[in-house]
Design a protein around this motif. Structure first.
Motif, PDB file in Angstrom:
ATOM      1  N   SER A 270      -5.733   3.436   2.929  1.00  0.00           N
ATOM      2  CA  SER A 270      -5.419   4.543   3.836  1.00  0.00           C
ATOM      3  C   SER A 270      -5.152   4.043   5.248  1.00  0.00           C
ATOM      4  N   THR A 271      -6.019   3.137   5.727  1.00  0.00           N
ATOM      5  CA  THR A 271      -5.841   2.576   7.065  1.00  0.00           C
ATOM      6  C   THR A 271      -4.557   1.760   7.148  1.00  0.00           C
TER       7      THR A 271
ATOM      8  N   ARG B  97      -0.109  14.722   3.530  1.00  0.00           N
ATOM      9  CA  ARG B  97      -1.410  14.485   2.911  1.00  0.00           C
ATOM     10  C   ARG B  97      -2.088  15.797   2.571  1.00  0.00           C
TER      11      ARG B  97
ATOM     12  N   GLN C 286     -10.414   2.434  -0.857  1.00  0.00           N
ATOM     13  CA  GLN C 286      -9.542   3.532  -0.464  1.00  0.00           C
ATOM     14  C   GLN C 286      -9.323   3.527   1.044  1.00  0.00           C
ATOM     15  N   SER C 287     -10.369   3.205   1.797  1.00  0.00           N
ATOM     16  CA  SER C 287     -10.234   3.189   3.258  1.00  0.00           C
ATOM     17  C   SER C 287      -9.269   2.104   3.714  1.00  0.00           C
TER      18      SER C 287
ATOM     19  N   GLN D 184      -1.632   4.102   7.460  1.00  0.00           N
ATOM     20  CA  GLN D 184      -1.605   4.713   8.790  1.00  0.00           C
ATOM     21  C   GLN D 184      -1.086   3.729   9.836  1.00  0.00           C
TER      22      GLN D 184
ATOM     23  N   TYR E  66       0.836  -1.202   0.000  1.00  0.00           N
ATOM     24  CA  TYR E  66       0.000   0.000   0.000  1.00  0.00           C
ATOM     25  C   TYR E  66       0.870   1.251   0.000  1.00  0.00           C
TER      26      TYR E  66
ATOM     27  N   SER F  73       1.182   3.785  -3.278  1.00  0.00           N
ATOM     28  CA  SER F  73       0.679   5.131  -3.013  1.00  0.00           C
ATOM     29  C   SER F  73       1.764   6.171  -3.269  1.00  0.00           C
TER      30      SER F  73
ATOM     31  N   ILE G 100      -3.569   8.001  -2.897  1.00  0.00           N
ATOM     32  CA  ILE G 100      -4.036   6.766  -2.255  1.00  0.00           C
ATOM     33  C   ILE G 100      -5.225   6.185  -2.997  1.00  0.00           C
ATOM     34  N   SER G 101      -6.109   7.048  -3.497  1.00  0.00           N
ATOM     35  CA  SER G 101      -7.274   6.559  -4.237  1.00  0.00           C
ATOM     36  C   SER G 101      -6.862   5.815  -5.499  1.00  0.00           C
TER      37      SER G 101
ATOM     38  N   VAL H 214      -0.826  12.662  -2.029  1.00  0.00           N
ATOM     39  CA  VAL H 214       0.190  12.452  -0.998  1.00  0.00           C
ATOM     40  C   VAL H 214       1.578  12.672  -1.588  1.00  0.00           C
TER      41      VAL H 214
ATOM     42  N   ARG I  56      -5.706  17.103   0.535  1.00  0.00           N
ATOM     43  CA  ARG I  56      -6.970  16.622  -0.029  1.00  0.00           C
ATOM     44  C   ARG I  56      -7.050  16.799  -1.539  1.00  0.00           C
TER      45      ARG I  56
END
Length: 395
Positions: free
Chosen positions: A113-114, A130, A109-110, A117, A88, A92, A98-99, A136, A132
Protein backbone atom coordinates in the motif's frame (compact mmCIF):
# COMPACT_ATOMS: atom_id res chain seq x y z
CA UNK A 1 35.94 19.23 -21.41
CA UNK A 2 36.74 15.71 -22.47
CA UNK A 3 35.16 12.48 -21.11
CA UNK A 4 33.64 11.72 -17.75
CA UNK A 5 30.74 13.41 -16.05
CA UNK A 6 30.08 17.13 -15.95
CA UNK A 7 28.50 17.88 -12.57
CA UNK A 8 27.17 21.01 -10.90
CA UNK A 9 24.98 21.79 -7.90
CA UNK A 10 21.40 22.63 -8.73
CA UNK A 11 20.48 26.31 -8.37
CA UNK A 12 17.68 25.45 -5.94
CA UNK A 13 20.09 24.18 -3.27
CA UNK A 14 20.31 25.93 0.08
CA UNK A 15 23.48 26.48 2.05
CA UNK A 16 23.14 25.98 5.80
CA UNK A 17 25.04 28.38 8.06
CA UNK A 18 24.89 29.43 11.64
CA UNK A 19 22.92 32.55 10.71
CA UNK A 20 20.31 30.86 8.49
CA UNK A 21 19.96 30.27 4.73
CA UNK A 22 22.05 32.25 2.32
CA UNK A 23 20.84 33.56 -1.02
CA UNK A 24 21.31 31.61 -4.23
CA UNK A 25 24.00 34.06 -5.40
CA UNK A 26 25.95 33.70 -2.17
CA UNK A 27 25.46 29.94 -2.29
CA UNK A 28 26.83 29.81 -5.82
CA UNK A 29 29.92 31.82 -4.86
CA UNK A 30 30.59 29.70 -1.78
CA UNK A 31 30.15 26.51 -3.76
CA UNK A 32 32.70 27.60 -6.32
CA UNK A 33 35.16 28.71 -3.61
CA UNK A 34 34.85 25.87 -1.13
CA UNK A 35 33.53 22.81 -2.94
CA UNK A 36 34.83 22.97 -6.51
CA UNK A 37 37.61 20.63 -5.47
CA UNK A 38 35.01 17.90 -5.01
CA UNK A 39 34.10 17.82 -8.70
CA UNK A 40 36.23 17.07 -11.71
CA UNK A 41 36.03 15.36 -15.07
CA UNK A 42 37.63 12.42 -16.84
CA UNK A 43 39.41 9.53 -15.23
CA UNK A 44 40.26 11.47 -12.05
CA UNK A 45 36.69 12.17 -10.97
CA UNK A 46 36.58 9.12 -8.67
CA UNK A 47 39.53 10.48 -6.64
CA UNK A 48 38.50 14.12 -6.51
CA UNK A 49 36.66 13.98 -3.22
CA UNK A 50 39.28 14.45 -0.50
CA UNK A 51 37.18 13.00 2.29
CA UNK A 52 37.08 16.21 4.33
CA UNK A 53 33.41 17.08 3.79
CA UNK A 54 32.12 18.88 6.85
CA UNK A 55 28.64 18.44 8.28
CA UNK A 56 28.46 21.12 10.99
CA UNK A 57 26.39 24.26 10.61
CA UNK A 58 29.32 26.47 9.62
CA UNK A 59 30.24 24.57 6.48
CA UNK A 60 28.47 23.53 3.29
CA UNK A 61 26.58 20.25 3.31
CA UNK A 62 26.83 18.26 0.10
CA UNK A 63 23.51 16.49 -0.43
CA UNK A 64 23.43 13.99 -3.33
CA UNK A 65 19.84 15.01 -4.04
CA UNK A 66 21.08 18.56 -4.75
CA UNK A 67 23.51 17.42 -7.42
CA UNK A 68 22.23 18.04 -10.93
CA UNK A 69 23.61 16.06 -13.85
CA UNK A 70 24.04 18.12 -17.00
CA UNK A 71 22.65 16.41 -20.14
CA UNK A 72 25.17 13.89 -21.35
CA UNK A 73 25.78 12.42 -17.89
CA UNK A 74 24.64 8.86 -17.24
CA UNK A 75 22.22 9.94 -14.50
CA UNK A 76 20.39 12.49 -16.63
CA UNK A 77 16.60 12.44 -16.30
CA UNK A 78 16.64 9.34 -14.09
CA UNK A 79 13.15 8.39 -12.77
CA UNK A 80 12.74 8.52 -9.02
CA UNK A 81 10.46 5.50 -8.62
CA UNK A 82 11.42 1.86 -8.35
CA UNK A 83 10.62 -1.34 -10.22
CA UNK A 84 9.30 -2.76 -6.94
CA UNK A 85 6.73 0.05 -6.78
CA UNK A 86 5.72 -0.68 -10.37
CA UNK A 87 5.35 -4.36 -9.51
CA UNK A 88 3.13 -3.49 -6.54
CA UNK A 89 0.99 -1.32 -8.81
CA UNK A 90 0.65 -3.84 -11.65
CA UNK A 91 -0.20 -6.84 -9.46
CA UNK A 92 -2.65 -4.83 -7.35
CA UNK A 93 -4.36 -3.69 -10.55
CA UNK A 94 -4.52 -7.23 -11.96
CA UNK A 95 -5.87 -8.74 -8.73
CA UNK A 96 -8.10 -5.80 -7.81
CA UNK A 97 -7.00 -6.04 -4.20
CA UNK A 98 -3.85 -4.81 -2.45
CA UNK A 99 -4.08 -7.48 0.24
CA UNK A 100 -4.20 -10.27 -2.35
CA UNK A 101 -1.28 -8.68 -4.22
CA UNK A 102 0.75 -8.55 -1.01
CA UNK A 103 0.13 -12.27 -0.38
CA UNK A 104 1.16 -13.16 -3.93
CA UNK A 105 4.34 -11.11 -3.53
CA UNK A 106 5.09 -12.45 -0.03
CA UNK A 107 5.07 -8.87 1.26
CA UNK A 108 3.11 -7.09 3.94
CA UNK A 109 -0.06 -5.26 2.97
CA UNK A 110 1.31 -2.03 4.42
CA UNK A 111 4.47 -2.31 2.31
CA UNK A 112 2.47 -2.74 -0.91
CA UNK A 113 0.00 0.00 0.00
CA UNK A 114 2.79 2.42 0.92
CA UNK A 115 4.73 1.56 -2.23
CA UNK A 116 1.72 2.30 -4.43
CA UNK A 117 1.06 5.58 -2.61
CA UNK A 118 4.68 6.67 -3.08
CA UNK A 119 4.46 5.80 -6.77
CA UNK A 120 1.33 7.94 -7.05
CA UNK A 121 3.18 10.87 -5.45
CA UNK A 122 6.16 10.44 -7.75
CA UNK A 123 3.94 10.29 -10.85
CA UNK A 124 1.74 13.10 -9.63
CA UNK A 125 -1.52 11.26 -10.24
CA UNK A 126 -3.93 8.90 -8.50
CA UNK A 127 -3.72 5.38 -9.87
CA UNK A 128 -6.51 3.67 -7.92
CA UNK A 129 -9.96 4.27 -6.58
CA UNK A 130 -9.95 2.65 -3.13
CA UNK A 131 -12.90 0.95 -1.47
CA UNK A 132 -12.61 -0.86 1.84
CA UNK A 133 -15.01 -3.62 0.82
CA UNK A 134 -14.43 -3.83 -2.94
CA UNK A 135 -10.66 -3.41 -3.09
CA UNK A 136 -9.12 -1.16 -5.73
CA UNK A 137 -10.03 -0.20 -9.28
CA UNK A 138 -8.03 1.77 -11.82
CA UNK A 139 -8.57 5.47 -12.36
CA UNK A 140 -8.50 6.73 -15.97
CA UNK A 141 -4.82 7.68 -15.58
CA UNK A 142 -4.14 4.34 -13.88
CA UNK A 143 -5.52 2.46 -16.88
CA UNK A 144 -3.25 4.43 -19.22
CA UNK A 145 -0.14 3.94 -17.08
CA UNK A 146 -0.75 0.23 -16.44
CA UNK A 147 0.38 -0.73 -19.95
CA UNK A 148 3.55 1.36 -19.59
CA UNK A 149 4.28 -0.19 -16.19
CA UNK A 150 3.89 -3.70 -17.60
CA UNK A 151 6.18 -2.83 -20.47
CA UNK A 152 8.89 -1.49 -18.15
CA UNK A 153 8.72 -4.57 -15.94
CA UNK A 154 8.94 -6.80 -19.00
CA UNK A 155 12.02 -4.96 -20.22
CA UNK A 156 13.60 -5.21 -16.77
CA UNK A 157 13.01 -8.96 -16.66
CA UNK A 158 14.52 -9.38 -20.10
CA UNK A 159 17.55 -7.31 -19.10
CA UNK A 160 18.02 -9.41 -15.95
CA UNK A 161 17.59 -12.69 -17.79
CA UNK A 162 19.85 -11.61 -20.66
CA UNK A 163 22.60 -11.04 -18.09
CA UNK A 164 21.99 -14.48 -16.60
CA UNK A 165 22.19 -16.06 -20.02
CA UNK A 166 25.79 -14.90 -20.35
CA UNK A 167 26.57 -17.12 -17.37
CA UNK A 168 25.42 -20.14 -19.35
CA UNK A 169 22.35 -22.34 -19.08
CA UNK A 170 18.68 -21.57 -19.63
CA UNK A 171 16.88 -20.31 -16.55
CA UNK A 172 14.78 -17.42 -15.32
CA UNK A 173 11.23 -16.62 -16.42
CA UNK A 174 9.61 -16.61 -19.84
CA UNK A 175 6.23 -14.94 -20.32
CA UNK A 176 4.28 -16.73 -23.06
CA UNK A 177 0.72 -16.31 -24.31
CA UNK A 178 -1.64 -18.31 -26.48
CA UNK A 179 -5.05 -18.11 -28.08
CA UNK A 180 -7.76 -19.97 -26.17
CA UNK A 181 -8.19 -22.46 -29.02
CA UNK A 182 -4.53 -23.50 -28.92
CA UNK A 183 -3.47 -23.23 -25.26
CA UNK A 184 -5.20 -26.30 -23.85
CA UNK A 185 -3.70 -28.56 -26.53
CA UNK A 186 -0.17 -27.15 -26.62
CA UNK A 187 0.83 -25.73 -23.24
CA UNK A 188 0.80 -28.97 -21.16
CA UNK A 189 3.13 -31.03 -23.40
CA UNK A 190 5.37 -28.02 -24.13
CA UNK A 191 5.83 -27.28 -20.42
CA UNK A 192 6.55 -30.95 -19.76
CA UNK A 193 9.17 -30.94 -22.51
CA UNK A 194 10.82 -27.76 -21.20
CA UNK A 195 10.87 -29.09 -17.65
CA UNK A 196 12.86 -32.08 -18.87
CA UNK A 197 15.27 -29.97 -20.91
CA UNK A 198 15.64 -26.93 -18.66
CA UNK A 199 14.44 -27.54 -15.09
CA UNK A 200 15.50 -24.04 -13.97
CA UNK A 201 13.31 -22.31 -16.57
CA UNK A 202 9.91 -21.05 -15.41
CA UNK A 203 7.23 -20.35 -18.02
CA UNK A 204 4.44 -17.97 -17.05
CA UNK A 205 1.39 -18.74 -19.19
CA UNK A 206 -1.35 -16.41 -20.40
CA UNK A 207 -4.27 -17.22 -22.68
CA UNK A 208 -6.98 -15.13 -24.21
CA UNK A 209 -8.59 -13.72 -27.31
CA UNK A 210 -6.69 -12.22 -30.23
CA UNK A 211 -7.12 -8.73 -28.75
CA UNK A 212 -5.81 -9.85 -25.34
CA UNK A 213 -2.79 -11.61 -26.83
CA UNK A 214 -1.93 -8.56 -28.96
CA UNK A 215 -2.21 -6.34 -25.89
CA UNK A 216 0.17 -8.60 -23.95
CA UNK A 217 2.71 -8.55 -26.77
CA UNK A 218 2.60 -4.78 -27.21
CA UNK A 219 2.76 -4.01 -23.48
CA UNK A 220 5.65 -6.38 -22.77
CA UNK A 221 3.38 -8.68 -20.78
CA UNK A 222 4.72 -11.60 -22.80
CA UNK A 223 7.68 -12.18 -25.09
CA UNK A 224 5.90 -14.43 -27.59
CA UNK A 225 2.53 -15.99 -28.27
CA UNK A 226 1.16 -19.14 -29.89
CA UNK A 227 -1.29 -18.00 -32.56
CA UNK A 228 -2.42 -18.41 -36.10
CA UNK A 229 -1.19 -15.76 -38.52
CA UNK A 230 -2.27 -12.28 -37.36
CA UNK A 231 -2.76 -9.62 -40.07
CA UNK A 232 -0.86 -6.91 -38.19
CA UNK A 233 2.39 -5.23 -39.37
CA UNK A 234 3.54 -4.78 -35.76
CA UNK A 235 4.10 -8.54 -35.44
CA UNK A 236 6.37 -11.18 -36.92
CA UNK A 237 4.88 -14.65 -37.36
CA UNK A 238 6.98 -17.83 -37.48
CA UNK A 239 4.92 -20.68 -38.94
CA UNK A 240 5.67 -24.00 -37.25
CA UNK A 241 2.92 -26.25 -38.64
CA UNK A 242 0.03 -26.31 -41.11
CA UNK A 243 -3.10 -27.85 -39.63
CA UNK A 244 -6.49 -28.67 -41.23
CA UNK A 245 -9.50 -26.83 -39.84
CA UNK A 246 -12.42 -29.12 -38.99
CA UNK A 247 -15.87 -28.66 -37.51
CA UNK A 248 -16.73 -30.16 -34.13
CA UNK A 249 -20.36 -31.24 -33.63
CA UNK A 250 -22.26 -33.16 -30.97
CA UNK A 251 -22.05 -36.94 -31.12
CA UNK A 252 -25.80 -37.08 -31.71
CA UNK A 253 -25.72 -34.63 -34.61
CA UNK A 254 -26.57 -36.35 -37.95
CA UNK A 255 -23.38 -34.91 -39.44
CA UNK A 256 -21.28 -36.85 -36.92
CA UNK A 257 -22.33 -40.17 -38.47
CA UNK A 258 -21.23 -39.04 -41.94
CA UNK A 259 -17.86 -37.68 -40.78
CA UNK A 260 -17.99 -34.81 -43.27
CA UNK A 261 -20.20 -31.81 -44.10
CA UNK A 262 -20.43 -28.81 -46.36
CA UNK A 263 -20.44 -25.29 -44.97
CA UNK A 264 -24.05 -24.66 -46.09
CA UNK A 265 -25.18 -27.58 -43.93
CA UNK A 266 -23.05 -26.48 -40.97
CA UNK A 267 -24.30 -22.91 -41.24
CA UNK A 268 -27.82 -23.96 -40.22
CA UNK A 269 -26.42 -24.22 -36.68
CA UNK A 270 -24.95 -21.46 -34.47
CA UNK A 271 -21.18 -21.04 -34.75
CA UNK A 272 -19.43 -21.00 -31.36
CA UNK A 273 -16.24 -18.88 -31.20
CA UNK A 274 -13.65 -18.33 -28.48
CA UNK A 275 -10.66 -16.45 -29.93
CA UNK A 276 -12.44 -13.29 -31.09
CA UNK A 277 -15.50 -11.40 -29.84
CA UNK A 278 -18.63 -12.19 -31.82
CA UNK A 279 -18.87 -8.54 -32.90
CA UNK A 280 -15.19 -8.11 -33.81
CA UNK A 281 -15.12 -6.44 -37.24
CA UNK A 282 -11.98 -8.17 -38.57
CA UNK A 283 -13.10 -11.62 -37.44
CA UNK A 284 -16.60 -11.02 -38.83
CA UNK A 285 -15.17 -10.08 -42.22
CA UNK A 286 -13.01 -13.21 -42.26
CA UNK A 287 -15.99 -15.43 -41.36
CA UNK A 288 -18.14 -13.73 -43.98
CA UNK A 289 -15.55 -14.40 -46.67
CA UNK A 290 -15.08 -18.00 -45.50
CA UNK A 291 -18.78 -18.90 -45.73
CA UNK A 292 -19.67 -16.71 -48.72
CA UNK A 293 -16.98 -18.31 -50.91
CA UNK A 294 -18.63 -21.68 -50.22
CA UNK A 295 -22.07 -20.34 -51.10
CA UNK A 296 -23.20 -20.68 -47.49
CA UNK A 297 -25.17 -18.24 -45.34
CA UNK A 298 -23.32 -16.62 -42.45
CA UNK A 299 -24.36 -18.49 -39.30
CA UNK A 300 -25.38 -16.97 -35.99
CA UNK A 301 -22.23 -16.39 -33.92
CA UNK A 302 -22.11 -17.06 -30.17
CA UNK A 303 -19.11 -15.94 -28.07
CA UNK A 304 -17.65 -18.44 -25.57
CA UNK A 305 -15.35 -17.61 -22.64
CA UNK A 306 -13.01 -20.62 -22.86
CA UNK A 307 -12.24 -23.67 -24.96
CA UNK A 308 -13.64 -26.05 -22.33
CA UNK A 309 -16.91 -24.12 -22.20
CA UNK A 310 -17.14 -24.10 -25.98
CA UNK A 311 -16.60 -27.86 -26.28
CA UNK A 312 -19.17 -28.46 -23.54
CA UNK A 313 -21.68 -26.38 -25.49
CA UNK A 314 -20.86 -28.36 -28.65
CA UNK A 315 -21.47 -31.57 -26.71
CA UNK A 316 -24.84 -30.16 -25.61
CA UNK A 317 -25.70 -29.63 -29.31
CA UNK A 318 -25.93 -25.84 -28.90
CA UNK A 319 -23.85 -25.25 -32.02
CA UNK A 320 -20.67 -26.21 -33.86
CA UNK A 321 -17.06 -25.01 -33.58
CA UNK A 322 -14.29 -24.58 -36.14
CA UNK A 323 -10.95 -25.70 -34.69
CA UNK A 324 -7.54 -26.94 -35.70
CA UNK A 325 -7.74 -30.71 -36.12
CA UNK A 326 -6.18 -32.48 -33.13
CA UNK A 327 -5.00 -36.07 -33.30
CA UNK A 328 -7.72 -38.49 -32.29
CA UNK A 329 -6.15 -39.44 -28.97
CA UNK A 330 -6.37 -35.84 -27.77
CA UNK A 331 -10.17 -35.75 -27.84
CA UNK A 332 -10.96 -39.47 -27.51
CA UNK A 333 -11.70 -39.00 -23.80
CA UNK A 334 -14.72 -36.90 -24.71
CA UNK A 335 -17.02 -39.19 -26.65
CA UNK A 336 -19.78 -36.59 -26.77
CA UNK A 337 -18.15 -34.56 -29.59
CA UNK A 338 -16.97 -35.52 -33.06
CA UNK A 339 -14.72 -33.86 -35.65
CA UNK A 340 -16.29 -33.43 -39.07
CA UNK A 341 -14.25 -32.88 -42.21
CA UNK A 342 -15.33 -29.78 -44.15
CA UNK A 343 -15.98 -30.46 -47.84
CA UNK A 344 -14.93 -27.43 -49.90
CA UNK A 345 -13.30 -26.57 -53.22
CA UNK A 346 -10.06 -25.66 -51.46
CA UNK A 347 -8.66 -27.29 -48.33
CA UNK A 348 -9.15 -25.38 -45.08
CA UNK A 349 -5.63 -25.14 -43.72
CA UNK A 350 -4.45 -22.87 -40.90
CA UNK A 351 -0.89 -22.08 -39.90
CA UNK A 352 0.05 -22.38 -36.23
CA UNK A 353 3.19 -20.71 -34.99
CA UNK A 354 4.80 -18.10 -32.79
CA UNK A 355 4.10 -14.37 -32.93
CA UNK A 356 6.45 -11.71 -31.57
CA UNK A 357 6.83 -7.97 -31.92
CA UNK A 358 8.58 -7.19 -35.18
CA UNK A 359 11.44 -5.30 -33.49
CA UNK A 360 11.87 -7.81 -30.66
CA UNK A 361 15.18 -9.65 -30.28
CA UNK A 362 14.21 -13.05 -28.90
CA UNK A 363 15.97 -14.44 -25.84
CA UNK A 364 17.53 -17.89 -25.64
CA UNK A 365 14.58 -18.92 -23.46
CA UNK A 366 12.23 -17.95 -26.29
CA UNK A 367 14.25 -19.98 -28.79
CA UNK A 368 14.09 -23.02 -26.50
CA UNK A 369 10.32 -22.53 -26.15
CA UNK A 370 9.92 -22.39 -29.94
CA UNK A 371 12.02 -25.54 -30.29
CA UNK A 372 9.78 -27.37 -27.80
CA UNK A 373 6.62 -26.20 -29.61
CA UNK A 374 8.03 -27.43 -32.94
CA UNK A 375 8.64 -30.84 -31.40
CA UNK A 376 5.21 -31.05 -29.75
CA UNK A 377 2.95 -29.76 -32.55
CA UNK A 378 3.01 -32.95 -34.71
CA UNK A 379 2.12 -35.01 -31.62
CA UNK A 380 -0.91 -32.85 -30.83
CA UNK A 381 -2.41 -31.75 -34.15
CA UNK A 382 -2.94 -33.45 -37.47
CA UNK A 383 -0.43 -31.65 -39.68
CA UNK A 384 -0.07 -31.42 -43.46
CA UNK A 385 2.92 -30.71 -45.66
CA UNK A 386 3.24 -27.87 -48.18
CA UNK A 387 1.31 -29.89 -50.79
CA UNK A 388 -1.59 -30.38 -48.38
CA UNK A 389 -0.88 -34.09 -47.80
CA UNK A 390 -1.40 -35.48 -44.31
CA UNK A 391 1.80 -36.19 -42.42
CA UNK A 392 0.15 -38.50 -39.88
CA UNK A 393 -2.93 -40.69 -40.10
CA UNK A 394 -5.64 -40.09 -37.51
CA UNK A 395 -5.83 -43.09 -35.20
Amino acid sequence: MRGGLRLRLAIHCEFATGSGLRSAATTSRMISERNARYFTTGANHANAFDGRQQTNRTHGVLDPELIEVIPGGFMADCPDFSLVQLQYFVLSAEMGNISDAAKALHASQSAVSTGVQRLERKLGTQLFFRNRTKGVSLTPSGRVLLADARSLLGQARRLRDRGREWQGGIHGELEAASLHSIAAWIFPPVLSKLKQRHPELTVMMHEGTVDRVCELLRSGGCELALTSRLPDPDFTFISLARVPVVAFVADGDPLAAHGFATLPRLATRPLLVVDSPADDAAAAAERSDFFTRAGAPIPEVVQMSSLSTMLAMVAADVGFALLNQPLARNYALDTSIRPVEIIADAPNIAAIGVTTLSDMVSSRRAHEFISAVSTVLPTVFQTVDDQGDYRDEIV
